[in-house]
Design a protein around this motif. Structure first.
Motif, PDB file in Angstrom:
ATOM      1  N   THR A   1       0.821  -1.210   0.000  1.00  0.00           N
ATOM      2  CA  THR A   1       0.000   0.000   0.000  1.00  0.00           C
ATOM      3  C   THR A   1       0.854   1.258   0.000  1.00  0.00           C
ATOM      4  O   THR A   1       0.597   2.193  -0.767  1.00  0.00           O
ATOM      5  CB  THR A   1      -0.936  -0.002   1.220  1.00  0.00           C
ATOM      6  OG1 THR A   1      -1.669  -1.224   1.224  1.00  0.00           O
ATOM      7  CG2 THR A   1      -1.910   1.157   1.167  1.00  0.00           C
ATOM      8  N   HIS A   2       1.873   1.285   0.837  1.00  0.00           N
ATOM      9  CA  HIS A   2       2.715   2.488   0.931  1.00  0.00           C
ATOM     10  C   HIS A   2       3.484   2.716  -0.371  1.00  0.00           C
ATOM     11  O   HIS A   2       3.628   3.865  -0.816  1.00  0.00           O
ATOM     12  CB  HIS A   2       3.685   2.380   2.105  1.00  0.00           C
ATOM     13  CG  HIS A   2       2.988   2.339   3.433  1.00  0.00           C
ATOM     14  ND1 HIS A   2       2.265   3.400   3.913  1.00  0.00           N
ATOM     15  CD2 HIS A   2       2.896   1.361   4.361  1.00  0.00           C
ATOM     16  CE1 HIS A   2       1.750   3.081   5.096  1.00  0.00           C
ATOM     17  NE2 HIS A   2       2.122   1.838   5.392  1.00  0.00           N
TER      18      HIS A   2
ATOM     19  N   GLN B   1       1.104   4.164  -2.844  1.00  0.00           N
ATOM     20  CA  GLN B   1       0.830   5.579  -2.534  1.00  0.00           C
ATOM     21  C   GLN B   1       1.988   6.472  -2.979  1.00  0.00           C
ATOM     22  O   GLN B   1       1.766   7.534  -3.576  1.00  0.00           O
ATOM     23  CB  GLN B   1       0.582   5.759  -1.043  1.00  0.00           C
ATOM     24  CG  GLN B   1      -0.782   5.266  -0.592  1.00  0.00           C
ATOM     25  CD  GLN B   1      -0.970   5.417   0.902  1.00  0.00           C
ATOM     26  OE1 GLN B   1      -0.030   5.722   1.637  1.00  0.00           O
ATOM     27  NE2 GLN B   1      -2.201   5.182   1.357  1.00  0.00           N
TER      28      GLN B   1
END
Length: 127
Positions: free
Chosen positions: A9-10, A13
């Motif tokens: 996820t990071h 992002q």
């Protein structure tokens, strides 16, 4: 020791933020109607690969896992029963050491001695 697998996820992002900056930079310098630059194409390809990897990981978690093989203990052979013991003889009265008289015997003897002494005294008084 298993390798640590962090969430994607990071990374997605961060990639999205860099992609957005690249798109805004191109739009401000060249115009919004211009084709994407090489940097944008590379960021889009990286984002697509990250999302595919995340989808693969999520799909793998739903699959049944291979369980560890249970180690079964070997069954021990049954024990051979022992032969029954012979019946014990009933206990006899306990013999006292050196044939000592018991307390009851002593009292009975004392009472007899007193009686004989009294009888002897009566006999001597008559005679």
């Amino acid at each position: 020791m298993p390798i640590r697998t962090a969430s994607l996820t990071h990374q997605i992002q961060k990639n999205g933020a860099r992609l957005h900056l690249a798109i805004v930079r191109r739009a401000l310098s060249q115009g919004a109607d211009q084709p994407a630059s090489a940097q944008e194409e590379a960021l889009l390809e990286e984002r697509r690969a990250l999302k595919e990897t995340r989808a693969d990981r999520r799909a793998r978690t739903k699959l049944p896992r291979q369980k560890a093989v249970r180690v079964l203990k070997e069954a021990k052979p049954p024990k051979v029963p022992k032969a029954p013991k012979p019946a014990k003889e009933p206990k006899t009265a306990k013999a006292t050491k050196d044939n000592k008289p018991s307390r009851a015997d002593k009292l009975a003897k004392k009472a007899e001695n007193l009686e004989t002494a009294q009888k002897a005294a009566k006999k001597s008084a008559k005679s």
